[in-house]
Design a protein around this motif. Sequence first.
Motif, PDB file in Angstrom:
ATOM      1  N   LEU A 158       0.932  -1.330   0.044  1.00 17.72           N
ATOM      2  CA  LEU A 158      -0.136  -0.040   0.212  1.00 17.72           C
ATOM      3  C   LEU A 158       0.889   1.276   0.179  1.00 17.72           C
ATOM      4  N   ASP A 159       0.466   2.327  -0.928  1.00 17.82           N
ATOM      5  CA  ASP A 159       1.124   3.494  -0.852  1.00 17.82           C
ATOM      6  C   ASP A 159       0.360   4.411  -0.613  1.00 17.82           C
ATOM      7  N   VAL A 160      -0.967   4.525  -0.614  1.00 21.53           N
ATOM      8  CA  VAL A 160      -1.861   5.798  -0.308  1.00 21.53           C
ATOM      9  C   VAL A 160      -3.179   5.130   0.455  1.00 21.53           C
ATOM     10  N   LEU A 161      -3.557   6.001   1.503  1.00 17.12           N
ATOM     11  CA  LEU A 161      -4.880   5.488   2.161  1.00 17.12           C
ATOM     12  C   LEU A 161      -5.821   6.835   1.916  1.00 17.12           C
ATOM     13  N   VAL A 162      -6.745   6.717   1.197  1.00 11.21           N
ATOM     14  CA  VAL A 162      -7.606   7.814   1.023  1.00 11.21           C
ATOM     15  C   VAL A 162      -8.805   7.315   2.013  1.00 11.21           C
ATOM     16  N   ASN A 163      -8.863   8.193   3.246  1.00  9.06           N
ATOM     17  CA  ASN A 163     -10.040   7.935   3.986  1.00  9.06           C
ATOM     18  C   ASN A 163     -11.272   8.910   3.663  1.00  9.06           C
ATOM     19  N   ASN A 164     -11.944   8.340   2.996  1.00  7.82           N
ATOM     20  CA  ASN A 164     -12.889   8.963   2.096  1.00  7.82           C
ATOM     21  C   ASN A 164     -14.410   8.687   2.978  1.00  7.82           C
ATOM     22  N   ALA A 165     -14.664   7.526   3.534  1.00  7.48           N
ATOM     23  CA  ALA A 165     -15.708   7.163   4.235  1.00  7.48           C
ATOM     24  C   ALA A 165     -16.147   8.055   5.082  1.00  7.48           C
ATOM     25  N   GLY A 166     -17.412   8.699   5.338  1.00  4.89           N
ATOM     26  CA  GLY A 166     -17.653   9.618   6.338  1.00  4.89           C
ATOM     27  C   GLY A 166     -19.291  10.023   5.870  1.00  4.89           C
ATOM     28  N   LEU A 167     -19.788  10.645   7.013  1.00  5.91           N
ATOM     29  CA  LEU A 167     -21.284  11.075   6.594  1.00  5.91           C
ATOM     30  C   LEU A 167     -21.694  12.040   7.767  1.00  5.91           C
ATOM     31  N   ALA A 168     -22.852  12.862   7.396  1.00  7.16           N
ATOM     32  CA  ALA A 168     -23.396  13.783   8.048  1.00  7.16           C
ATOM     33  C   ALA A 168     -24.922  13.030   8.354  1.00  7.16           C
ATOM     34  N   LEU A 169     -25.353  13.224   9.392  1.00  7.93           N
ATOM     35  CA  LEU A 169     -26.837  12.718   9.762  1.00  7.93           C
ATOM     36  C   LEU A 169     -27.662  13.777  10.450  1.00  7.93           C
ATOM     37  N   GLY A 170     -28.371  14.109   9.802  1.00  7.03           N
ATOM     38  CA  GLY A 170     -29.546  15.337  10.371  1.00  7.03           C
ATOM     39  C   GLY A 170     -28.696  16.813  10.039  1.00  7.03           C
ATOM     40  N   ILE A 171     -29.583  17.524  10.133  1.00  8.60           N
ATOM     41  CA  ILE A 171     -29.279  18.973  10.306  1.00  8.60           C
ATOM     42  C   ILE A 171     -30.079  19.846  11.330  1.00  8.60           C
ATOM     43  N   GLY A 218     -16.403  21.998   0.218  1.00  7.11           N
ATOM     44  CA  GLY A 218     -17.591  22.842   0.620  1.00  7.11           C
ATOM     45  C   GLY A 218     -18.833  22.073  -0.163  1.00  7.11           C
ATOM     46  N   LEU A 219     -19.945  22.838  -0.465  1.00 10.40           N
ATOM     47  CA  LEU A 219     -21.103  22.088  -1.046  1.00 10.40           C
ATOM     48  C   LEU A 219     -20.841  21.325  -2.212  1.00 10.40           C
ATOM     49  N   ALA A 220     -21.083  20.168  -2.224  1.00 10.73           N
ATOM     50  CA  ALA A 220     -20.799  19.109  -3.130  1.00 10.73           C
ATOM     51  C   ALA A 220     -21.859  18.427  -3.635  1.00 10.73           C
ATOM     52  N   GLY A 221     -22.016  18.381  -4.909  1.00 10.65           N
ATOM     53  CA  GLY A 221     -23.409  17.460  -5.295  1.00 10.65           C
ATOM     54  C   GLY A 221     -22.599  16.127  -5.920  1.00 10.65           C
ATOM     55  N   GLY A 222     -23.679  15.170  -6.533  1.00 16.10           N
ATOM     56  CA  GLY A 222     -23.216  14.022  -7.379  1.00 16.10           C
ATOM     57  C   GLY A 222     -22.901  13.013  -6.557  1.00 16.10           C
ATOM     58  N   SER A 223     -23.300  12.997  -5.327  1.00 14.56           N
ATOM     59  CA  SER A 223     -23.176  12.148  -4.229  1.00 14.56           C
ATOM     60  C   SER A 223     -24.265  11.870  -3.481  1.00 14.56           C
ATOM     61  N   GLU A 224     -24.269  10.802  -2.506  1.00 15.61           N
ATOM     62  CA  GLU A 224     -25.481  10.544  -1.707  1.00 15.61           C
ATOM     63  C   GLU A 224     -25.378  11.182  -0.428  1.00 15.61           C
ATOM     64  N   PHE A 225     -24.271  12.302  -0.134  1.00  8.47           N
ATOM     65  CA  PHE A 225     -24.029  12.729   0.942  1.00  8.47           C
ATOM     66  C   PHE A 225     -25.483  13.488   1.614  1.00  8.47           C
TER      67      PHE A 225
END
Length: 261
Positions: free
Chosen positions: A77-90, A180-187
Amino acid sequence: MVVLITGASAGFGAACAREFVARGAKVIITARREERLLALQRELGESSCAIIAQDIADTATLESKLTATLDSRGWKLDVLVNNAGLALGIAPAYACEIGDWERMVEINILALIRLTHFVLPGFVAQKSGHIINIGSIAGSYPYPGGNVYGASKAFVKQFSLNLRADLYDKNIRVTDIEPGLAGGSEFSLVRFKGDEQRAADLYRDTAPLLPEDIAQAVCFAAFAPSHVNINRLEIMPTAQAPAALNVHKISQNAPESKGVQ
Ligand code: 8X3
């Protein structure tokens, strides 16, 4: 270059996998939904893409599957991209579900530090490696309803900087990408608990960041010359800015109630 990408079944993670492979890297993509991972693997090619269908909350199982995947492929392994994450509720803090707060801490913080802790000794031994965390502007700028989500991303920002303090003499790079504000995902669909209309409304009549924009930023950091460490990249759509400071006045008719400039 071999890259582990978490949360890779959609959004930023899937876009990162595409961009890394387009630049000649090999990727290990992980997420819960196996059929999504298989579809992405078919698209990218089996020789460039390995999959691990696994809930990241069970980090121990993910770690043993990662070791098995690296061994069977003969990869390191050379690179770890810690991308998993979520917001729940506002909702405001006084009206939130404690379970939502705990889940954000579990995924955005605990899973991220566990996986980082797991890969670091190998990176130190091989005298190279790169941890790329997906933070958020919410880690720098408070906003109503951001409560634990923003706090978890502030953790990611400071954890990234503190890692550098321990790793600057180990040839290991650490980067925090802060969109910042990003579309195109299930976030937003996840944040609004499946309310498609509310998620669509957030992006209507504006041009948010896209997953490809974030993938470009991640790869900018990953493919920078080895003597270059991108500490943080804060990225907003042109149509977004940190909010003005607002002051609520008791009389809603007072002109100042709109905020101070
Ligand atoms: C996602 C960006 O503005 O919804 O982390 O917090 S924002």
